[in-house]
Design a protein around this motif. Structure first.
Motif, PDB file in Angstrom:
ATOM      1  N   ASN A  17       0.831  -1.213   0.000  1.00 47.68           N
ATOM      2  CA  ASN A  17       0.000   0.000   0.000  1.00 47.68           C
ATOM      3  C   ASN A  17       0.865   1.263   0.000  1.00 47.68           C
ATOM      4  OD1 ASN A  17      -2.140  -1.731   0.176  1.00 47.68           O
ATOM      5  ND2 ASN A  17      -2.484  -1.430   2.374  1.00 47.68           N
ATOM      6  N   TYR A  18       1.899   1.242   0.832  1.00 47.08           N
ATOM      7  CA  TYR A  18       2.786   2.408   0.938  1.00 47.08           C
ATOM      8  C   TYR A  18       3.537   2.642  -0.370  1.00 47.08           C
ATOM      9  CZ  TYR A  18       6.721   5.257   2.557  1.00 47.08           C
ATOM     10  OH  TYR A  18       7.666   6.249   2.701  1.00 47.08           O
ATOM     11  N   PHE A  19       4.023   1.554  -0.974  1.00 45.00           N
ATOM     12  CA  PHE A  19       4.774   1.661  -2.223  1.00 45.00           C
ATOM     13  C   PHE A  19       3.861   2.168  -3.349  1.00 45.00           C
ATOM     14  CE2 PHE A  19       7.296  -0.449  -5.773  1.00 45.00           C
ATOM     15  CZ  PHE A  19       8.408   0.354  -5.621  1.00 45.00           C
ATOM     16  N   ALA A  20       2.678   1.578  -3.457  1.00 44.28           N
ATOM     17  CA  ALA A  20       1.727   1.990  -4.506  1.00 44.28           C
ATOM     18  C   ALA A  20       1.313   3.452  -4.320  1.00 44.28           C
ATOM     19  CB  ALA A  20       0.499   1.081  -4.494  1.00 44.28           C
ATOM     20  N   ALA A  21       1.049   3.841  -3.059  1.00 46.96           N
ATOM     21  CA  ALA A  21       0.650   5.240  -2.783  1.00 46.96           C
ATOM     22  C   ALA A  21       1.782   6.205  -3.148  1.00 46.96           C
ATOM     23  CB  ALA A  21       0.280   5.390  -1.308  1.00 46.96           C
ATOM     24  N   SER A  22       3.031   5.803  -2.880  1.00 48.20           N
ATOM     25  CA  SER A  22       4.181   6.649  -3.207  1.00 48.20           C
ATOM     26  C   SER A  22       4.307   6.853  -4.718  1.00 48.20           C
ATOM     27  CB  SER A  22       5.476   6.025  -2.677  1.00 48.20           C
ATOM     28  OG  SER A  22       5.431   5.931  -1.278  1.00 48.20           O
ATOM     29  N   ILE A  23       4.080   5.761  -5.479  1.00 46.97           N
ATOM     30  CA  ILE A  23       4.159   5.865  -6.948  1.00 46.97           C
ATOM     31  C   ILE A  23       3.049   6.790  -7.460  1.00 46.97           C
ATOM     32  CG2 ILE A  23       4.137   4.625  -9.148  1.00 46.97           C
ATOM     33  CD1 ILE A  23       4.904   2.077  -7.524  1.00 46.97           C
ATOM     34  N   ILE A  24       1.846   6.646  -6.892  1.00 53.09           N
ATOM     35  CA  ILE A  24       0.717   7.486  -7.323  1.00 53.09           C
ATOM     36  C   ILE A  24       1.006   8.958  -7.029  1.00 53.09           C
ATOM     37  CG2 ILE A  24      -1.717   8.039  -6.863  1.00 53.09           C
ATOM     38  CD1 ILE A  24      -2.073   4.946  -6.345  1.00 53.09           C
ATOM     39  N   ILE A  25       1.507   9.242  -5.821  1.00 51.80           N
ATOM     40  CA  ILE A  25       1.852  10.635  -5.455  1.00 51.80           C
ATOM     41  C   ILE A  25       2.893  11.180  -6.431  1.00 51.80           C
ATOM     42  CG2 ILE A  25       3.046  12.057  -3.710  1.00 51.80           C
ATOM     43  CD1 ILE A  25       1.719  10.191  -1.584  1.00 51.80           C
ATOM     44  N   ILE A  58       7.137  12.646 -18.909  1.00 50.57           N
ATOM     45  CA  ILE A  58       7.693  11.330 -19.255  1.00 50.57           C
ATOM     46  C   ILE A  58       7.519  10.325 -18.108  1.00 50.57           C
ATOM     47  CG2 ILE A  58      10.079  11.709 -18.443  1.00 50.57           C
ATOM     48  CD1 ILE A  58      11.031  10.359 -21.012  1.00 50.57           C
ATOM     49  N   ASN A  59       7.341  10.829 -16.869  1.00 49.64           N
ATOM     50  CA  ASN A  59       7.148   9.943 -15.712  1.00 49.64           C
ATOM     51  C   ASN A  59       5.774   9.293 -15.687  1.00 49.64           C
ATOM     52  OD1 ASN A  59       9.658  10.735 -14.687  1.00 49.64           O
ATOM     53  ND2 ASN A  59       8.790  12.394 -13.477  1.00 49.64           N
ATOM     54  N   ILE A  60       4.779   9.916 -16.343  1.00 50.85           N
ATOM     55  CA  ILE A  60       3.381   9.512 -16.156  1.00 50.85           C
ATOM     56  C   ILE A  60       3.095   8.092 -16.647  1.00 50.85           C
ATOM     57  CG2 ILE A  60       0.981  10.064 -16.736  1.00 50.85           C
ATOM     58  CD1 ILE A  60       1.912  13.065 -16.736  1.00 50.85           C
ATOM     59  N   PRO A  61       3.419   7.729 -17.907  1.00 55.34           N
ATOM     60  CA  PRO A  61       3.126   6.347 -18.331  1.00 55.34           C
ATOM     61  C   PRO A  61       3.872   5.299 -17.510  1.00 55.34           C
ATOM     62  CG  PRO A  61       4.433   7.518 -20.010  1.00 55.34           C
ATOM     63  CD  PRO A  61       3.981   8.530 -19.017  1.00 55.34           C
ATOM     64  N   VAL A  62       5.133   5.598 -17.138  1.00 51.65           N
ATOM     65  CA  VAL A  62       5.915   4.651 -16.328  1.00 51.65           C
ATOM     66  C   VAL A  62       5.266   4.490 -14.948  1.00 51.65           C
ATOM     67  CG1 VAL A  62       8.188   4.140 -15.351  1.00 51.65           C
ATOM     68  CG2 VAL A  62       8.031   5.321 -17.533  1.00 51.65           C
ATOM     69  N   GLY A  63       4.836   5.620 -14.363  1.00 51.77           N
ATOM     70  CA  GLY A  63       4.190   5.594 -13.048  1.00 51.77           C
ATOM     71  C   GLY A  63       2.891   4.808 -13.045  1.00 51.77           C
ATOM     72  N   ILE A  64       2.084   4.979 -14.082  1.00 50.96           N
ATOM     73  CA  ILE A  64       0.805   4.253 -14.176  1.00 50.96           C
ATOM     74  C   ILE A  64       1.063   2.749 -14.267  1.00 50.96           C
ATOM     75  CG2 ILE A  64      -1.206   3.825 -15.666  1.00 50.96           C
ATOM     76  CD1 ILE A  64      -1.087   6.866 -16.380  1.00 50.96           C
ATOM     77  N   ALA A  65       2.012   2.363 -15.150  1.00 46.43           N
ATOM     78  CA  ALA A  65       2.351   0.935 -15.309  1.00 46.43           C
ATOM     79  C   ALA A  65       2.883   0.357 -13.996  1.00 46.43           C
ATOM     80  CB  ALA A  65       3.379   0.769 -16.421  1.00 46.43           C
ATOM     81  N   ALA A  66       3.775   1.101 -13.321  1.00 48.87           N
ATOM     82  CA  ALA A  66       4.376   0.620 -12.065  1.00 48.87           C
ATOM     83  C   ALA A  66       3.321   0.465 -10.972  1.00 48.87           C
ATOM     84  CB  ALA A  66       5.473   1.587 -11.610  1.00 48.87           C
ATOM     85  N   THR A  67       2.337   1.374 -10.925  1.00 48.35           N
ATOM     86  CA  THR A  67       1.264   1.283  -9.914  1.00 48.35           C
ATOM     87  C   THR A  67       0.451   0.017 -10.120  1.00 48.35           C
ATOM     88  OG1 THR A  67       1.105   3.700  -9.883  1.00 48.35           O
ATOM     89  CG2 THR A  67      -0.719   2.479  -8.904  1.00 48.35           C
ATOM     90  N   ILE A  68       0.049  -0.247 -11.362  1.00 49.79           N
ATOM     91  CA  ILE A  68      -0.765  -1.439 -11.672  1.00 49.79           C
ATOM     92  C   ILE A  68       0.004  -2.710 -11.321  1.00 49.79           C
ATOM     93  CG2 ILE A  68      -1.831  -2.764 -13.560  1.00 49.79           C
ATOM     94  CD1 ILE A  68      -2.347   0.035 -14.918  1.00 49.79           C
ATOM     95  N   LEU A  69       1.279  -2.762 -11.727  1.00 51.06           N
ATOM     96  CA  LEU A  69       2.101  -3.954 -11.460  1.00 51.06           C
ATOM     97  C   LEU A  69       2.324  -4.167  -9.965  1.00 51.06           C
ATOM     98  CD1 LEU A  69       4.748  -3.563 -14.322  1.00 51.06           C
ATOM     99  CD2 LEU A  69       2.941  -5.286 -14.185  1.00 51.06           C
ATOM    100  N   THR A  70       2.501  -3.053  -9.225  1.00 51.94           N
ATOM    101  CA  THR A  70       2.694  -3.158  -7.769  1.00 51.94           C
ATOM    102  C   THR A  70       1.463  -3.759  -7.096  1.00 51.94           C
ATOM    103  OG1 THR A  70       4.207  -1.269  -7.706  1.00 51.94           O
ATOM    104  CG2 THR A  70       3.114  -1.830  -5.645  1.00 51.94           C
ATOM    105  N   ILE A  71       0.281  -3.254  -7.458  1.00 45.62           N
ATOM    106  CA  ILE A  71      -0.966  -3.750  -6.852  1.00 45.62           C
ATOM    107  C   ILE A  71      -1.189  -5.218  -7.202  1.00 45.62           C
ATOM    108  CG2 ILE A  71      -3.492  -3.505  -6.914  1.00 45.62           C
ATOM    109  CD1 ILE A  71      -2.928  -0.425  -7.312  1.00 45.62           C
ATOM    110  N   MET A  72      -0.804  -5.605  -8.426  1.00 41.25           N
ATOM    111  CA  MET A  72      -1.045  -6.974  -8.873  1.00 41.25           C
ATOM    112  C   MET A  72      -0.037  -7.991  -8.316  1.00 41.25           C
ATOM    113  SD  MET A  72      -2.056  -6.397 -12.887  1.00 41.25           S
ATOM    114  CE  MET A  72      -2.037  -8.155 -13.268  1.00 41.25           C
ATOM    115  N   PHE A  73       1.222  -7.594  -8.183  1.00 43.73           N
ATOM    116  CA  PHE A  73       2.266  -8.590  -7.921  1.00 43.73           C
ATOM    117  C   PHE A  73       2.983  -8.468  -6.574  1.00 43.73           C
ATOM    118  CE2 PHE A  73       1.899  -8.594 -12.559  1.00 43.73           C
ATOM    119  CZ  PHE A  73       1.867  -9.955 -12.833  1.00 43.73           C
ATOM    120  N   VAL A  74       3.124  -7.250  -6.036  1.00 42.82           N
ATOM    121  CA  VAL A  74       3.937  -7.070  -4.812  1.00 42.82           C
ATOM    122  C   VAL A  74       3.157  -7.541  -3.590  1.00 42.82           C
ATOM    123  CG1 VAL A  74       5.071  -5.376  -3.311  1.00 42.82           C
ATOM    124  CG2 VAL A  74       5.298  -5.193  -5.792  1.00 42.82           C
ATOM    125  N   LYS A  75       3.855  -8.278  -2.716  1.00 45.04           N
ATOM    126  CA  LYS A  75       3.249  -8.735  -1.462  1.00 45.04           C
ATOM    127  C   LYS A  75       3.766  -7.899  -0.295  1.00 45.04           C
ATOM    128  CE  LYS A  75       3.186 -13.613  -2.903  1.00 45.04           C
ATOM    129  NZ  LYS A  75       3.822 -14.925  -2.627  1.00 45.04           N
TER     130      LYS A  75
END
Length: 532
Positions: A89-97, A182-199
């Protein structure tokens, strides 16, 4: 005993294999790269930002300062925040911010809007670095964690050198706003992957609002925030001649004292200072500080030298650092493999400091007012080898005698000290160049006397050149003197840059005896608790 077994079981449940591990590794590296690149990418865009938003040089410097202050405040708190909100949650929230504020930075209509958004972006970005390191290491089994550190190190070391060329290309060909977009598409992809895969590991009971170390957070912010401001603005504000610098230096000093006292006596400290009793971690934080000094200092100084002295474009100045980045990237898996095979980290660190000394000495010898890019290539390759030998071994050595939850606090300290080392490096180098240039100029002037035949010849030659372009004799003579004056100043500045590299090399060489003081650790460091 049962608790220990449960912890081990929980740690093992975080280890991933195959496709999932590849995805998690890519996600964490992307986030680490985003944060690190954004630290340096703005440097080459400051002139364009200043012109576009109608800001002064002092105002625009805050775009870098605000991000750096937020970064160094949040990094030591990362482990604690992970426990409070859960790692994923913390990692995903940080990427979103980070991603949302990147969009807002790109849309800023005045300089103070941009500064405010950069501060919030830094709060999100600081969390990405240490948390990404933890996520990568926990996804690998213990015997492969040296390699995991190497993979993470590629992002941290390569990032600062990728920032200037990428920023230069975007600014020269598009707009300064694109360095944020340039950060926006990378950030969106990283957020989705974090929610799906990170424990998230299972943490103990969360603190209640009245148990949170609010005073510790306040003292940390006062200490680090004030110190970072003093380092960023000291030289341009003439250090202790400026009242604000004096006030913030006092705030930083007493903030540090109050922070240490609070963390030592409070039951639930936001930063666990007791881990610094470990000799290896204490030595490791010093070496990490020096590494940050050399990494960010040399990344900062080379583009400025090539642009201001050699007249290169921002893109060309940035591209110069690519060989160093590629070399470090190649070195990282090799270092990871050496660590995995039991090569002592101590020897790798000694080799790294020695090689960095040789790089600095080499740069000292090649610097002239008209050095070509071919003269920089091999020294920068050597720099890449030196940084590769330093980053992973220093990190693993620092944490090698820590156990369990202490590892996370140790990782936060090394992350903070690397950032602070960079800030100190840039501040000291900037001040040194400014002041030693003046000294070199004073030393050079007596050699240029009106009675010297060669000087007279030079002045007459310059005068004739200006007269051939249609200037009157008096104007041509004034311009000849101005050109000679500029030439002296340029030579004095080159001598100052040479001195910087010489002293930087000596600093790295002096670190070698300290490496000998490090005790032998477990060899293969268990990073599994790095943010527990």
């Amino acid at each position: 005993m049962a608790d220990t077994q449960a912890t081990v079981t929980d740690e093992n449940s975080l280890v991933e294999y195959g496709f999932r591990r590849v995805i998690i590794t890519i996600t964490a590296i992307l986030c680490a790269l985003l944060e690190i690149i954004d630290t340096t990418i703005v440097n080459v865009a400051l002139n364009d930002i200043r012109g576009s938003l109608g800001a002064t040089l002092t105002d625009v410097a805050w775009v870098i300062t605000a991000y750096a202050i937020a970064n160094v405040i949040i990094i030591p708190m990362t482990g604690w925040l992970s426990k409070q909100f859960g790692r994923r949650n913390y990692f995903a929230a940080s990427i979103i911010i980070f991603t949302v504020t990147s969009f807002l930075c790109g849309n800023a209509t005045n300089i103070w809007e941009l500064v405010a958004f950069r501060f919030i972006q830094g709060m999100g970005g600081g969390a990405l670095l240490v948390t990404a390191q933890t996520i990568i290491t926990e996804s690998y089994p213990i015997e492969k964690r040296g390699m995991a550190q190497a993979i993470y190190g590629m992002g941290v070391i390569v990032g600062p050198t990728l920032g200037p060329p990428l920023g230069g290309y975007l600014v020269d060909n598009y707009s300064w706003r694109d360095i944020f977009y340039i950060n926006i598409p990378v950030g969106i992809a990283a957020t989705i992957l974090t929610i799906m895969f990170v424990k998230s590991p299972k943490y103990g009971e969360k603190l209640k609002a009245n148990q949170v170390d609010w005073w510790g957070i306040a003292f940390l912010a006062a200490f680090i925030g004030s110190l970072q401001f003093v380092l960023e603005h000291g030289q341009q504000d003439d250090w202790f001649e400026d009242h604000l610098i004096i006030i913030l230096s006092i705030v930083s000093f007493f903030g540090l004292i109050a922070f240490i006292w609070r963390e030592m006596v409070y039951e639930h400290p936001v930063v666990n200072l007791k881990v610094l009793k470990d000799t290896n971690l204490r030595m490791g934080t010093i070496m990490t500080f020096v590494l940050g000094f050399g990494l960010y200092g040399s990344t900062f100084i080379i583009p400025i030298y090539t642009q201001s002295i050699l007249g290169w474009t921002a893109t060309d100045a940035g591209l110069l650092l690519i060989p160093s980045s590629i070399t470090t990237g190649i070195m990282m898996p090799i270092i990871g493999r050496l660590l995995q095979n039991g090569v002592p980290q101590k020897y790798l660190v000694i080799g790294g400091f020695t090689i960095f000394f040789l790089y600095s000495l080499w740069m000292f010898t090649v610097m002239t007012p008209d050095t070509g890019s071919e003269h920089f290539f091999w020294p920068l390759v050597v720099r890449g080898i030196g940084l590769g030998l330093l980053f992973v071994p220093i990190t693993t050595l620092s944490l090698s005698t820590l156990q369990g939850k202490d590892i996370g606090d140790g990782a936060a300290f090394t992350g903070m000290m690397r950032q602070l080392g960079g800030s100190f490096g840039i501040a000291i180098i900037t001040t040194f160049i400014t002041r030693i240039t003046v000294q070199h100029r004073v030393d050079l002037i007596p050699n240029i006397t009106a009675v010297d035949f060669k000087v007279q010849q030079r002045i007459q030659g310059l005068k004739q050149m200006w007269m051939s372009k249609g200037f009157a004799p008096n104007e041509a003579l004034d311009k000849a003197y101005a050109l000679l004056n500029g030439s002296v100043t340029k030579q004095a500045t080159v001598l100052a840059y040479m001195d910087v590299f010489l002293y930087l090399g000596i600093l790295f060489l002096l670190c070698v005896p300290f490496v000998m003081l490090i005790k032998k650790g477990a060899g293969k460091v268990d990073m599994s608790n790095a943010a527990h």
